[in-house]
Enzyme design. Structure first.
Site, PDB file in Angstrom:
ATOM      1  N   VAL A 135       0.446   4.581  -0.335  1.00 61.39           N
ATOM      2  CA  VAL A 135       1.888   4.575  -0.120  1.00 61.39           C
ATOM      3  C   VAL A 135       2.232   3.967   1.239  1.00 61.39           C
ATOM      4  O   VAL A 135       3.177   3.186   1.364  1.00 61.39           O
ATOM      5  CB  VAL A 135       2.462   6.004  -0.230  1.00 61.39           C
ATOM      6  CG1 VAL A 135       3.901   6.057   0.268  1.00 61.39           C
ATOM      7  CG2 VAL A 135       2.390   6.500  -1.683  1.00 61.39           C
ATOM      8  N   GLU A 136       1.452   4.311   2.248  1.00 66.28           N
ATOM      9  CA  GLU A 136       1.796   3.901   3.611  1.00 66.28           C
ATOM     10  C   GLU A 136       1.516   2.424   3.878  1.00 66.28           C
ATOM     11  O   GLU A 136       2.358   1.731   4.461  1.00 66.28           O
ATOM     12  CB  GLU A 136       1.025   4.757   4.624  1.00 66.28           C
ATOM     13  CG  GLU A 136       1.458   6.222   4.672  1.00 66.28           C
ATOM     14  CD  GLU A 136       2.845   6.405   5.263  1.00 66.28           C
ATOM     15  OE1 GLU A 136       3.353   5.456   5.893  1.00 66.28           O
ATOM     16  OE2 GLU A 136       3.414   7.496   5.085  1.00 66.28           O
ATOM     17  N   THR A 137       0.338   1.938   3.491  1.00 67.32           N
ATOM     18  CA  THR A 137      -0.063   0.589   3.913  1.00 67.32           C
ATOM     19  C   THR A 137      -0.786  -0.201   2.829  1.00 67.32           C
ATOM     20  O   THR A 137      -1.485  -1.169   3.138  1.00 67.32           O
ATOM     21  CB  THR A 137      -0.976   0.656   5.155  1.00 67.32           C
ATOM     22  OG1 THR A 137      -2.151   1.418   4.831  1.00 67.32           O
ATOM     23  CG2 THR A 137      -0.265   1.273   6.335  1.00 67.32           C
TER      24      THR A 137
END
Length: 333
Positions: A126-128
């Site tokens: 989700v983040e990167t």
């Protein structure tokens, strides 16, 4: 109506801030009173020489694109529009590949901190996108822009700017070289500076906490973050729920922090399939689905996910992505 007013205020602020930034982006920040006050405080409280910080801030650029980006977060979308951003076959399969490629690291992090491998992988997804995109903004530009030219969150980002300078001194980082998101989040795990200082770990054992290049440090740091925020190993995250009557509304309005016993929720007309003792603390989450409201019973572990990003949408996306990745990894999908 209150939500609409809130959004309008953000958009108005974004427009005003962008106009102001168009004429100040390349200005000498040390001519601004609030910047000089910040520098003086960093000198007095933390021993940063004022002359060095003045030289640093003369190289900082305030950016209108950062104001625009923070004023239209994905979390402002309804759930049925937010979910498809993250629950894609591509992101699931890349999560499976990442798990296969780093199985030993993930197993070691799970053993050390009690956080399942699929949860660590989902956060990275989700983040990167598993470390493939960690942001292109200089962190100091992002934090300074939001600290000095974004009134809705100026106090918060001022503290993060302080934490960033402390972090760069402690870790011997060049403050002008580090890049991250428009909100100053850094590395594969997208830690803001205060989170880096408190929760990042040297899981590789090389003497450095490197969230940019080290998968080991990123995985260990995410797991440590979850553990430090109260993750309960082996406990569930969320259960689809059904509601009846109108008593459940009180639980929805109370928010996502577990504030009721499961027995109390059942007494409010909340039903779900799953094993939770009646005295387990939980909350009731309502999400805006495409065909109407969705309801979820969310105990402590869901709340822990939202300590990473204080959004119920984020928490549910991470939960569902982690479940999909595990199913695909085990060949169940």
């Amino acid at each position: 109506m209150s939500n609409l007013v809130h959004r309008l205020r953000f958009f108005l602020c974004a427009g005003l801030c962008s106009v102001l930034l168009s004429s100040t982006a390349h200005a000498d920040l040390t001519q601004r009173d609030e910047v000089r006050e910040f520098i003086a405080r960093m000198d007095q409280e933390h021993g940063f020489p004022s002359t060095e910080l003045e030289a640093l801030f003369r190289q900082v650029e305030l950016r209108a694109d950062i104001i625009r980006a923070i004023s239209r977060p994905a979390e402002a979308k309804p759930w049925h529009q937010y979910r498809p951003i993250f629950l894609t076959e591509d992101r699931i399969q890349k999560g499976v590949a990442f798990w296969h490629n780093h199985a030993d690291i993930l197993a070691r992090a799970e053993a050390a901190y009690g956080v399942p491998a699929e949860m660590i992988v989902a956060i990275l997804g989700v983040e990167t996108r598993y470390g493939s995109y960690m942001g292109s903004h200089r962190v100091i530009d992002a934090l300074a822009t939001l600290a000095f030219d974004y009134p809705p969150r100026a106090a918060f980002f001022g503290r993060e700017l302080e934490q960033f300078l402390l972090m760069t001194r402690e870790e011997a980082f060049d403050p002008l070289s580090l890049k991250g998101s428009y909100a100053g989040a850094m590395g594969k795990a997208q830690f803001i500076p205060s989170s880096f200082r408190h929760y990042a770990v040297d899981f590789s054992g090389d003497g450095r906490r490197d969230l940019w290049e080290s998968v080991e440090d990123a995985a260990g740091s995410i797991a440590n973050y979850f553990k430090r925020h109260g993750w309960e190993p082996g406990a569930p995250v969320a259960f689809p729920a059904r509601v009846r009557g109108d008593g459940f509304g009180r639980a929805v309005k109370a928010g996502i922090k577990p504030g009721f016993s499961v027995g109390e929720l059942r007494g409010m007309g909340v039903d779900f399939d799953g094993e939770l003792a009646d005295d387990t603390r939980a909350a009731l989450l309502e999400l805006e689905g495409a065909d109407g409201p969705e309801y979820w019973v969310i105990p402590n572990n869901f709340y822990v996910i939202t300590r990473y990003n204080h959004s119920a949408l984020y928490g549910m996306a991470v939960h569902q992505l982690s479940s999909a990745i595990r199913a695909a990894y085990e060949g169940r999908s």
